[in-house]
Scaffold this motif. Sequence first.
Motif, PDB file in Angstrom:
ATOM      1  N   SER A  68       0.301 -10.033   3.302  1.00 29.82           N
ATOM      2  CA  SER A  68      -0.500 -11.051   3.992  1.00 29.82           C
ATOM      3  C   SER A  68       0.359 -12.240   4.392  1.00 29.82           C
ATOM      4  CB  SER A  68      -1.656 -11.511   3.102  1.00 29.82           C
ATOM      5  OG  SER A  68      -2.564 -10.466   2.876  1.00 29.82           O
ATOM      6  N   GLY A  69       1.266 -12.652   3.508  1.00 30.59           N
ATOM      7  CA  GLY A  69       2.166 -13.756   3.839  1.00 30.59           C
ATOM      8  C   GLY A  69       3.086 -13.393   4.985  1.00 30.59           C
ATOM      9  N   LEU A  70       3.641 -12.186   4.962  1.00 31.34           N
ATOM     10  CA  LEU A  70       4.510 -11.732   6.042  1.00 31.34           C
ATOM     11  C   LEU A  70       3.745 -11.672   7.357  1.00 31.34           C
ATOM     12  CD1 LEU A  70       7.100 -10.447   7.184  1.00 31.34           C
ATOM     13  CD2 LEU A  70       6.294  -8.245   6.309  1.00 31.34           C
ATOM     14  N   ILE A  71       2.538 -11.121   7.311  1.00 31.06           N
ATOM     15  CA  ILE A  71       1.723 -11.039   8.528  1.00 31.06           C
ATOM     16  C   ILE A  71       1.440 -12.428   9.084  1.00 31.06           C
ATOM     17  CG2 ILE A  71      -0.564 -10.424   9.411  1.00 31.06           C
ATOM     18  CD1 ILE A  71      -0.505  -8.075   7.396  1.00 31.06           C
ATOM     19  N   LEU A  72       1.080 -13.350   8.204  1.00 25.04           N
ATOM     20  CA  LEU A  72       0.761 -14.710   8.649  1.00 25.04           C
ATOM     21  C   LEU A  72       1.952 -15.351   9.348  1.00 25.04           C
ATOM     22  CD1 LEU A  72      -1.062 -17.221   8.711  1.00 25.04           C
ATOM     23  CD2 LEU A  72      -0.198 -17.795   6.442  1.00 25.04           C
ATOM     24  N   LEU A  73       3.129 -15.277   8.727  1.00 29.67           N
ATOM     25  CA  LEU A  73       4.305 -15.930   9.295  1.00 29.67           C
ATOM     26  C   LEU A  73       4.769 -15.247  10.571  1.00 29.67           C
ATOM     27  CD1 LEU A  73       6.223 -16.634   5.970  1.00 29.67           C
ATOM     28  CD2 LEU A  73       4.971 -18.274   7.378  1.00 29.67           C
ATOM     29  N   ARG A  74       4.656 -13.922  10.643  1.00 26.77           N
ATOM     30  CA  ARG A  74       5.085 -13.219  11.853  1.00 26.77           C
ATOM     31  C   ARG A  74       4.146 -13.496  13.019  1.00 26.77           C
ATOM     32  NH1 ARG A  74       8.609 -12.783  13.726  1.00 26.77           N
ATOM     33  NH2 ARG A  74       8.321 -10.852  14.882  1.00 26.77           N
ATOM     34  N   THR A  75       2.842 -13.592  12.748  1.00 27.67           N
ATOM     35  CA  THR A  75       1.900 -13.844  13.839  1.00 27.67           C
ATOM     36  C   THR A  75       1.949 -15.298  14.294  1.00 27.67           C
ATOM     37  OG1 THR A  75       0.108 -14.177  12.229  1.00 27.67           O
ATOM     38  CG2 THR A  75       0.320 -11.997  13.209  1.00 27.67           C
ATOM     39  N   ARG A  95       9.324   0.283   4.474  1.00 30.13           N
ATOM     40  CA  ARG A  95       8.822   0.746   5.773  1.00 30.13           C
ATOM     41  C   ARG A  95       7.646  -0.092   6.248  1.00 30.13           C
ATOM     42  NH1 ARG A  95      10.312   6.024   3.695  1.00 30.13           N
ATOM     43  NH2 ARG A  95       8.277   6.277   2.726  1.00 30.13           N
ATOM     44  N   ARG A  96       6.770  -0.463   5.313  1.00 27.39           N
ATOM     45  CA  ARG A  96       5.599  -1.244   5.703  1.00 27.39           C
ATOM     46  C   ARG A  96       6.012  -2.635   6.185  1.00 27.39           C
ATOM     47  NH1 ARG A  96       1.466   0.364   1.754  1.00 27.39           N
ATOM     48  NH2 ARG A  96       1.700   2.273   2.962  1.00 27.39           N
ATOM     49  N   CYS A  97       6.992  -3.247   5.520  1.00 26.06           N
ATOM     50  CA  CYS A  97       7.465  -4.566   5.963  1.00 26.06           C
ATOM     51  C   CYS A  97       8.025  -4.492   7.381  1.00 26.06           C
ATOM     52  CB  CYS A  97       8.537  -5.088   5.004  1.00 26.06           C
ATOM     53  SG  CYS A  97       7.907  -5.648   3.409  1.00 26.06           S
ATOM     54  N   ILE A  98       8.803  -3.458   7.666  1.00 27.47           N
ATOM     55  CA  ILE A  98       9.364  -3.307   9.006  1.00 27.47           C
ATOM     56  C   ILE A  98       8.252  -3.075  10.023  1.00 27.47           C
ATOM     57  CG2 ILE A  98      10.872  -1.914  10.467  1.00 27.47           C
ATOM     58  CD1 ILE A  98      12.325  -3.692   8.399  1.00 27.47           C
ATOM     59  N   GLU A 145      -3.065   2.553   6.818  1.00 24.52           N
ATOM     60  CA  GLU A 145      -4.103   2.225   7.794  1.00 24.52           C
ATOM     61  C   GLU A 145      -4.622   0.806   7.581  1.00 24.52           C
ATOM     62  OE1 GLU A 145      -8.558   3.673   9.237  1.00 24.52           O
ATOM     63  OE2 GLU A 145      -7.475   4.799   7.690  1.00 24.52           O
ATOM     64  N   LEU A 146      -4.812   0.437   6.300  1.00 24.21           N
ATOM     65  CA  LEU A 146      -5.276  -0.909   6.003  1.00 24.21           C
ATOM     66  C   LEU A 146      -4.251  -1.951   6.429  1.00 24.21           C
ATOM     67  CD1 LEU A 146      -6.891  -0.396   2.478  1.00 24.21           C
ATOM     68  CD2 LEU A 146      -8.084  -0.993   4.595  1.00 24.21           C
ATOM     69  N   ALA A 147      -2.970  -1.646   6.220  1.00 26.82           N
ATOM     70  CA  ALA A 147      -1.921  -2.573   6.634  1.00 26.82           C
ATOM     71  C   ALA A 147      -1.965  -2.785   8.138  1.00 26.82           C
ATOM     72  CB  ALA A 147      -0.552  -2.048   6.203  1.00 26.82           C
ATOM     73  N   GLY A 148      -2.200  -1.704   8.869  1.00 26.43           N
ATOM     74  CA  GLY A 148      -2.316  -1.822  10.311  1.00 26.43           C
ATOM     75  C   GLY A 148      -3.509  -2.669  10.723  1.00 26.43           C
ATOM     76  N   GLN A 193     -15.131  -6.912  10.384  1.00 25.26           N
ATOM     77  CA  GLN A 193     -15.123  -5.927  11.468  1.00 25.26           C
ATOM     78  C   GLN A 193     -13.738  -5.296  11.605  1.00 25.26           C
ATOM     79  OE1 GLN A 193     -16.150  -7.514  15.316  1.00 25.26           O
ATOM     80  NE2 GLN A 193     -16.417  -5.501  16.236  1.00 25.26           N
ATOM     81  N   LYS A 194     -12.697  -6.118  11.581  1.00 26.43           N
ATOM     82  CA  LYS A 194     -11.341  -5.599  11.775  1.00 26.43           C
ATOM     83  C   LYS A 194     -10.891  -4.721  10.609  1.00 26.43           C
ATOM     84  CE  LYS A 194      -9.594  -9.197  14.897  1.00 26.43           C
ATOM     85  NZ  LYS A 194      -8.567 -10.242  15.110  1.00 26.43           N
ATOM     86  N   LEU A 195     -11.326  -5.058   9.402  1.00 27.71           N
ATOM     87  CA  LEU A 195     -10.942  -4.261   8.242  1.00 27.71           C
ATOM     88  C   LEU A 195     -11.874  -3.070   8.016  1.00 27.71           C
ATOM     89  CD1 LEU A 195      -9.856  -6.931   5.589  1.00 27.71           C
ATOM     90  CD2 LEU A 195      -8.476  -5.729   7.290  1.00 27.71           C
ATOM     91  N   GLY A 196     -12.983  -3.030   8.747  1.00 30.96           N
ATOM     92  CA  GLY A 196     -13.908  -1.916   8.621  1.00 30.96           C
ATOM     93  C   GLY A 196     -14.668  -1.913   7.307  1.00 30.96           C
ATOM     94  N   VAL A 197     -15.053  -3.106   6.829  1.00 24.18           N
ATOM     95  CA  VAL A 197     -15.782  -3.219   5.570  1.00 24.18           C
ATOM     96  C   VAL A 197     -17.071  -4.002   5.800  1.00 24.18           C
ATOM     97  CG1 VAL A 197     -13.704  -3.061   4.154  1.00 24.18           C
ATOM     98  CG2 VAL A 197     -14.502  -5.316   4.929  1.00 24.18           C
TER      99      VAL A 197
END
Length: 224
Positions: A68-75, A95-98, A145-148, A193-197
């Motif tokens: 979540s931290g990586l996603i936040l900073l990259r976006t 692989r997931r980080c990349i 899939e959740l990471a995506g 909605q985005k997480l499908g929950v």
Amino acid sequence: MADTQVFAIADDHPLFRDALKTALKPDYPTTEIREAGNLDDVSALLANGDDIDLLLLDLSMPGVRGYSGLILLRTQYPAVPVVVVSASADPPVIRRCINLGASGFIPKSASPDIMRSAVDVVLKGGMWIPDDIVLDIEDESEEAELAGRLATLTPQQVRVLMMLSEGLLNKQIAYELAVSEATVKAHVSAILQKLGVDSRTQAVIAASRIEVGQFRSALHPDQD
């Protein structure tokens, strides 16, 4: 190297920050290295300095919950290349980080020579990962899939999700983000909605499943 070159090291252990600075110094003697010990500090560094050439990011520190931290900073700061420096060197983690936008992954156990080589590759526009990691292995796991799905969240939605994981109510999140409760509710709806929950608790559980074992907060009952 240019005198204007600036690196940021984000890690909550001062001794490791010092060790990383020492490791980089032989090849980057004139580079300015700024430090952060938590997510708020690294966000402030990036927000206040558009001159940062490279961010070296630990996956585990206060305010950061794995990807979540990586996603936040990259976006939020897509122009700043991020190299993850982590004690967790499992191939799926790398692989997931990349896949989530990191430009490289350096195990904390790597030698200073390897760390310098990795940084050099990334600064030249390349990608660096350990030699034994194969990136083109298809990851069809539910966690992948959740990471995506997490990667589709906006920076503000990632912040809201992280606050949900801490058990904050909508009004508390609204206060922290200086927005209205209606805005928070809209973000929560978009996250679901985005997480499908179907609920905020399910969203927290879904996010926690891909947090590399670093998700520390206990789940709280639904507040919607």
